[in-house]
Design a protein around this motif. Structure first.
Motif, PDB file in Angstrom:
ATOM      1  N   ALA A 402       0.817  -1.211   0.000  1.00 51.85           N
ATOM      2  CA  ALA A 402       0.000   0.000   0.000  1.00 51.85           C
ATOM      3  C   ALA A 402       0.852   1.263   0.000  1.00 51.85           C
ATOM      4  O   ALA A 402       0.377   2.337  -0.393  1.00 51.85           O
ATOM      5  CB  ALA A 402      -0.931   0.008   1.213  1.00 51.85           C
ATOM      6  N   VAL A 403       2.121   1.161   0.424  1.00 50.48           N
ATOM      7  CA  VAL A 403       2.979   2.342   0.543  1.00 50.48           C
ATOM      8  C   VAL A 403       3.238   3.012  -0.797  1.00 50.48           C
ATOM      9  O   VAL A 403       3.075   4.234  -0.913  1.00 50.48           O
ATOM     10  CB  VAL A 403       4.288   1.971   1.267  1.00 50.48           C
ATOM     11  N   PRO A 404       3.685   2.284  -1.870  1.00 47.54           N
ATOM     12  CA  PRO A 404       3.897   2.990  -3.144  1.00 47.54           C
ATOM     13  C   PRO A 404       2.625   3.605  -3.713  1.00 47.54           C
ATOM     14  O   PRO A 404       2.676   4.663  -4.344  1.00 47.54           O
ATOM     15  CB  PRO A 404       4.469   1.900  -4.066  1.00 47.54           C
ATOM     16  N   PHE A 405       1.467   2.975  -3.501  1.00 49.68           N
ATOM     17  CA  PHE A 405       0.209   3.595  -3.942  1.00 49.68           C
ATOM     18  C   PHE A 405      -0.046   4.885  -3.167  1.00 49.68           C
ATOM     19  O   PHE A 405      -0.540   5.877  -3.725  1.00 49.68           O
ATOM     20  CB  PHE A 405      -0.950   2.618  -3.748  1.00 49.68           C
ATOM     21  N   ALA A 406       0.288   4.871  -1.869  1.00 49.13           N
ATOM     22  CA  ALA A 406       0.126   6.089  -1.066  1.00 49.13           C
ATOM     23  C   ALA A 406       1.026   7.199  -1.582  1.00 49.13           C
ATOM     24  O   ALA A 406       0.609   8.363  -1.684  1.00 49.13           O
ATOM     25  CB  ALA A 406       0.438   5.789   0.409  1.00 49.13           C
ATOM     26  N   PHE A 407       2.282   6.873  -1.940  1.00 47.94           N
ATOM     27  CA  PHE A 407       3.189   7.873  -2.476  1.00 47.94           C
ATOM     28  C   PHE A 407       2.653   8.473  -3.775  1.00 47.94           C
ATOM     29  O   PHE A 407       2.723   9.691  -3.988  1.00 47.94           O
ATOM     30  CB  PHE A 407       4.568   7.253  -2.726  1.00 47.94           C
ATOM     31  N   ALA A 408       2.112   7.610  -4.658  1.00 50.57           N
ATOM     32  CA  ALA A 408       1.601   8.108  -5.939  1.00 50.57           C
ATOM     33  C   ALA A 408       0.412   9.041  -5.732  1.00 50.57           C
ATOM     34  O   ALA A 408       0.335  10.124  -6.329  1.00 50.57           O
ATOM     35  CB  ALA A 408       1.209   6.921  -6.825  1.00 50.57           C
ATOM     36  N   LEU A 409      -0.524   8.652  -4.872  1.00 49.37           N
ATOM     37  CA  LEU A 409      -1.693   9.499  -4.612  1.00 49.37           C
ATOM     38  C   LEU A 409      -1.298  10.793  -3.925  1.00 49.37           C
ATOM     39  O   LEU A 409      -1.862  11.868  -4.202  1.00 49.37           O
ATOM     40  CB  LEU A 409      -2.704   8.728  -3.751  1.00 49.37           C
ATOM     41  N   GLN A 410      -0.333  10.733  -3.019  1.00 52.60           N
ATOM     42  CA  GLN A 410       0.127  11.948  -2.350  1.00 52.60           C
ATOM     43  C   GLN A 410       0.823  12.878  -3.325  1.00 52.60           C
ATOM     44  O   GLN A 410       0.747  14.105  -3.186  1.00 52.60           O
ATOM     45  CB  GLN A 410       1.049  11.577  -1.191  1.00 52.60           C
ATOM     46  N   LEU A 431      -2.913  16.987   5.848  1.00 47.07           N
ATOM     47  CA  LEU A 431      -4.256  16.437   6.009  1.00 47.07           C
ATOM     48  C   LEU A 431      -4.571  15.417   4.917  1.00 47.07           C
ATOM     49  O   LEU A 431      -5.131  14.346   5.180  1.00 47.07           O
ATOM     50  CB  LEU A 431      -5.287  17.568   5.987  1.00 47.07           C
ATOM     51  N   GLY A 432      -4.202  15.754   3.678  1.00 48.37           N
ATOM     52  CA  GLY A 432      -4.496  14.855   2.579  1.00 48.37           C
ATOM     53  C   GLY A 432      -3.700  13.564   2.639  1.00 48.37           C
ATOM     54  O   GLY A 432      -4.223  12.489   2.345  1.00 48.37           O
ATOM     55  N   ALA A 433      -2.424  13.658   3.028  1.00 44.42           N
ATOM     56  CA  ALA A 433      -1.601  12.454   3.133  1.00 44.42           C
ATOM     57  C   ALA A 433      -2.146  11.507   4.195  1.00 44.42           C
ATOM     58  O   ALA A 433      -2.157  10.284   4.007  1.00 44.42           O
ATOM     59  CB  ALA A 433      -0.153  12.836   3.450  1.00 44.42           C
ATOM     60  N   ALA A 532     -15.735   5.564  11.048  1.00 40.61           N
ATOM     61  CA  ALA A 532     -14.470   4.991  11.519  1.00 40.61           C
ATOM     62  C   ALA A 532     -13.288   5.548  10.734  1.00 40.61           C
ATOM     63  O   ALA A 532     -12.225   5.836  11.308  1.00 40.61           O
ATOM     64  CB  ALA A 532     -14.517   3.475  11.402  1.00 40.61           C
ATOM     65  N   LEU A 533     -13.454   5.723   9.422  1.00 37.50           N
ATOM     66  CA  LEU A 533     -12.383   6.292   8.608  1.00 37.50           C
ATOM     67  C   LEU A 533     -12.088   7.731   9.031  1.00 37.50           C
ATOM     68  O   LEU A 533     -10.915   8.145   9.130  1.00 37.50           O
ATOM     69  CB  LEU A 533     -12.762   6.237   7.131  1.00 37.50           C
ATOM     70  N   THR A 534     -13.127   8.503   9.310  1.00 41.33           N
ATOM     71  CA  THR A 534     -12.941   9.882   9.769  1.00 41.33           C
ATOM     72  C   THR A 534     -12.207   9.926  11.102  1.00 41.33           C
ATOM     73  O   THR A 534     -11.321  10.770  11.323  1.00 41.33           O
ATOM     74  CB  THR A 534     -14.298  10.584   9.889  1.00 41.33           C
ATOM     75  N   ALA A 535     -12.550   9.003  12.011  1.00 45.93           N
ATOM     76  CA  ALA A 535     -11.878   8.962  13.312  1.00 45.93           C
ATOM     77  C   ALA A 535     -10.408   8.589  13.150  1.00 45.93           C
ATOM     78  O   ALA A 535      -9.526   9.179  13.809  1.00 45.93           O
ATOM     79  CB  ALA A 535     -12.589   7.967  14.230  1.00 45.93           C
ATOM     80  N   ALA A 536     -10.104   7.622  12.278  1.00 49.91           N
ATOM     81  CA  ALA A 536      -8.715   7.245  12.036  1.00 49.91           C
ATOM     82  C   ALA A 536      -7.945   8.397  11.403  1.00 49.91           C
ATOM     83  O   ALA A 536      -6.775   8.647  11.744  1.00 49.91           O
ATOM     84  CB  ALA A 536      -8.661   6.011  11.137  1.00 49.91           C
ATOM     85  N   TRP A 537      -8.592   9.107  10.493  1.00 54.11           N
ATOM     86  CA  TRP A 537      -7.956  10.276   9.864  1.00 54.11           C
ATOM     87  C   TRP A 537      -7.673  11.347  10.899  1.00 54.11           C
ATOM     88  O   TRP A 537      -6.584  11.949  10.905  1.00 54.11           O
ATOM     89  CB  TRP A 537      -8.881  10.785   8.762  1.00 54.11           C
ATOM     90  N   ALA A 538      -8.618  11.613  11.790  1.00 50.12           N
ATOM     91  CA  ALA A 538      -8.411  12.624  12.832  1.00 50.12           C
ATOM     92  C   ALA A 538      -7.263  12.229  13.749  1.00 50.12           C
ATOM     93  O   ALA A 538      -6.455  13.078  14.160  1.00 50.12           O
ATOM     94  CB  ALA A 538      -9.698  12.816  13.630  1.00 50.12           C
TER      95      ALA A 538
END
Length: 553
Positions: A402-410, A431-433, A532-538
Motif C-alpha cells: 500500500a505504501v507505493p500507492f500512497a506515495f503516488a496518490l500523495q 491532512l491529505g496524506a 471509523a475512517l474519519t476517526a482514524a484520519w483525525a
C-alpha cells in the motif's frame, strides 16, 4: 508448458489478419520507423523557431542569433515589430511590447552569452579567456528543525577565504565539482531528453489497448470459462495471454532504446514503463464489463500513468522529487549523466512494487464468478483483494504494497495543492496524506474482514499497520541514505516515519492504532465505515500536529 501453449495460441489468434497483402505493408511501416526514428530523435527540438526576429545587415548579434534554433530569422524591417517579428536587431535589440517581446529578449541574452562562451572556449589561452572558475563543495549540514542553526552566518562584508586544496581533495568525488564556470552552476532544463522518453510510453499505450481488448473479448465470448475449467492454473492462463504482448512491448522498448541512445540505467528504468503499462492493461482487461467501460478505464489509467511518470521529472533541481519517477533516470541516461544507486532504487523500486500489486490484483480476479459477474468495479476489486489477503503473511504484505500507492496518490495531491501557495500547501498535504494512508489501510482491512475466515479488528490492524510501517521505513531509508540526506531534526524525521527512541516507536503505534480504529467500522454499513475512517484520519492528523509541535520530542 501450459502458459507457453496458451501464448502460442494467443499469438496465432492475434496474427490471423496477416496475409500476403498486409505483411509487406507492415514491413514497410516498420522499416520506415526504424530509419526515420533516429533521424527524428537527433533533430528533435521543442523550441525551434519559437521567436520570429528580423536582423539588420552587419548586426553584431547576427551570429549569436543564427547559432540558436529558438530564433527564426525573417526578411523584415523594424516596421514589422509587434506583428511578424518579436525582435528587430540592428546595433542593439528592439523588442515588441508584451510577454513575447520580453521572452524573446531574454532568449537573445542567453543565446549571446552562450555564443560568446563558445568563442572564448576556442581561445588558446584558456586562463585569459576564463579568469574566474568556481569550485563547488557540497558540505553536510545538520540544523535543528524549527530552531536557528548553531553556526553563525558569515558577515557579508568579510571576504570568504578560498577552500584549501586538501579539504577539496578529501571530499568524496560525488560531492564536489571542480572548475565550473559561474553561468554553469544552474544546469539547463533537459527538455529534449524528457520528450524523447515518450518513445517508450506511446508504443506501450497501443500495446495496452490490444492486450486489454483481447482479454475483454475472450471474456465476453465466454471463452475464458473453457480455460478456467482446464487443468491450467490461473497464473498460467494470465501469463499465456500476456507473453505475446510482452514480446511486442520488449520489441518496441529495444527499438526506442537504440533510437534515443539511452544507457543501461535508462533502459532498465524504461523497462519498468513496459511492465507497469502491461500490468495495468492486464487488470483493466479483466475488470471492465464492456468495450465502452474499457475505453474509459484505459484512457484514465494511461493519463494517470503519464502524469505520474512525467510530473516529478520536471523538477530537475530537486532530486528528491524528480527521482520519484523512473523518467528522471531515463532523462539523465540520455544526457549521459550517471545515476547513483540511491536515486536509482528510489525511482524504480516503488514502481516495481506497484507493478507486482497490479499483477496480483489481476490474478485475484481469475475466478468464473468474478470475471463473468455484473458487480460494480469496486466490488470486483474488493473480491480480488479479499482472496489475496486471506492469510497473515498476505495481509502483512498488503500493508507494505500500500505504501507505493500512497506515495503516488500523495504526489497527485501535492501537484494540485502547490499552486495555492506554501501556507495552504503544508496543511493541505499533511491532512491529505493522512486521509490517503488511512483509506488504503482500511481498504486492506475491509478486504480481509469481509472474507470467509476473518480475524479480529485488532489482529487485522496489527498486520496491516506493521506492514505499512515497514514499507515506509524502507522508502525512508532509500531516500535518506541514497541521496546522502541528513534529517533536519528529529521532529521532521518522525513525520516521515523515522527517528530514535520514542520517535522510532510512535509511527508504528500510530499506524496500528489508526488501522484498528478504521477496522471497527468494517462490516457495519457505510455510515459506520465512513465514521471509523474519519476517526482514524483525525487520529493521524493529531499525531502529525503533535510531532510538528514537538510534543513527542
Amino acid at each position: 508448458m501450459g502458459a507457453w501453449r496458451v501464448a502460442v495460441h494467443e499469438f496465432q489468434r492475434s496474427t490471423a489478419f496477416l496475409d500476403r497483402k498486409t505483411v509487406p505493408l507492415l514491413v514497410f511501416v516498420l522499416v520506415g520507423i526504424a530509419l526515420a526514428g533516429p533521424l527524428a530523435a537527433s533533430r528533435l527540438d521543442a523550441q525551434a523557431g519559437l521567436y520570429p526576429v528580423g536582423v539588420a545587415a552587419g548586426s553584431p548579434f547576427a551570429q549569436a542569433v543564427a547559432s540558436d534554433s529558438r530564433f527564426e530569422v525573417l526578411e523584415s524591417s523594424q516596421a514589422d515589430l509587434g506583428g511578424r517579428i518579436a525582435l528587430w536587431i540592428d546595433d542593439e535589440p528592439h523588442a515588441e511590447a508584451g510577454n513575447r517581446g520580453r521572452a524573446a529578449l531574454t532568449a537573445l541574452r542567453q543565446a549571446t552569452q552562450t555564443w560568446l562562451d563558445a568563442q572564448l572556449a576556442k581561445e588558446a589561452d584558456q586562463d585569459a579567456a576564463f579568469p574566474l572558475l568556481v569550485n563547488l563543495l557540497a558540505a553536510p549540514r545538520a540544523p535543528t528543525f524549527g530552531e536557528p542553526s548553531a553556526t553563525a552566518a558569515p558577515d557579508s562584508t568579510t571576504p570568504t577565504a578560498p577552500v584549501a586544496d586538501p579539504v577539496l581533495e578529501a571530499a568524496p568525488p560525488e560531492s564536489r565539482t571542480l572548475d565550473v564556470r559561474p553561468r554553469d552552476v544552474s544546469p539547463p532544463f533537459p527538455v529534449q531528453s524528457l520528450l524523447l522518453t515518450f518513445a517508450f510510453l506511446i508504443p506501450m499505450n497501443l500495446v495496452a489497448q490490444m492486450h486489454a481488448a483481447t482479454l475483454l473479448g475472450e471474456r465476453t465470448r465466454h471463452r475464458t470459462v473453457l480455460l478456467l475449467s482446464s487443468p491450467l492454473r490461473p497464473w498460467q492462463i494470465l501469463a499465456g495471454r500476456t507473453i505475446p504482448y510482452l514480446a511486442l512491448g520488449l520489441l518496441s522498448w529495444g527499438a526506442a532504446a537504440v533510437a534515443v541512445g539511452v544507457g543501461w540505467q535508462g533502459a532498465v528504468a524504461a523497462l519498468l514503463i513496459v511492465a507497469i503499462v502491461l500490468a495495468t492493461s492486464l487488470l483493466l482487461g479483466l475488470l471492465a464489463r464492456s468495450p465502452r467501460e474499457l475505453t474509459f478505464l484505459l484512457t484514465g489509467a494511461t493519463t494517470a500513468i503519464s502524469t505520474f511518470l512525467f510530473l516529478p521529472a520536471i523538477f530537475t533541481a530537486i532530486p528528491q522529487v524528480a527521482f520519484l519517477s523512473p523518467v528522471a533516470v531515463i532523462s539523465a541516461s540520455i544526457e549521459g549523466d550517471p545515476v547513483g544507486w540511491g536515486p536509482f532504487l528510489y525511482a524504480t523500486l516503488p514502481l516495481t512494487l506497484v507493478t507486482v500489486a497490479l499483477a496480483l490484483l489481476a490474478l485475484g480476479l481469475m475466478r468464473d464468478e468474478t470475471l463473468h459477474g455484473q458487480a460494480n468495479l469496486s466490488a470486483r476489486l474488493l473480491a480480488s483483494l479479499r482472496r489475496l489477503t486471506a492469510t497473515r503473511a498476505a495481509l502483512f504484505a498488503a500493508g507494505i504494497l500500500a505504501v507505493p500507492f500512497a506515495f503516488a496518490l500523495q504526489l497527485f495531491l501535492l501537484s494540485l495543492i502547490i499552486p495555492l501557495g506554501l501556507w495552504a500547501a503544508i496543511p493541505g498535504v499533511l491532512l491529505g496524506a493522512a486521509l490517503v494512508e488511512e483509506a488504503l489501510k482500511q481498504t486492506a482491512v475491509r478486504a480481509h474482514r469481509t472474507g470467509t475466515r476473518p480475524r479480529s479488528a485488532l489482529s487485522s490492524a496489527l498486520l496491516v499497520g506493521s506492514g505499512f510501517f515497514l514499507g515506509e521505513k524502507i522508502a525512508l531509508l532509500i531516500g535518506l541514505v541514497g541521496f546522502g540526506l541528513l534529517p533536519n531534526g528529529a521532529s521532521l524525521l518522525a513525520v516521515l516515519g523515522g527517528g530514535s527512541g520514542l520517535l522510532l516507536i510512535a509511527p508504528l503505534v500510530l499506524h496500528i492504532a489508526a488501522a484498528w480504529v478504521g477496522a471497527l467500522g468494517v462490516g457495519r454499513g457505510r455510515v459506520w465505515s465512513l465514521t471509523a475512517l474519519t476517526a482514524a484520519w483525525a487520529l493521524h492528523c493529531a499525531y502529525n500536529l503533535a510531532i510538528l509541535a514537538g510534543a513527542l520530542a
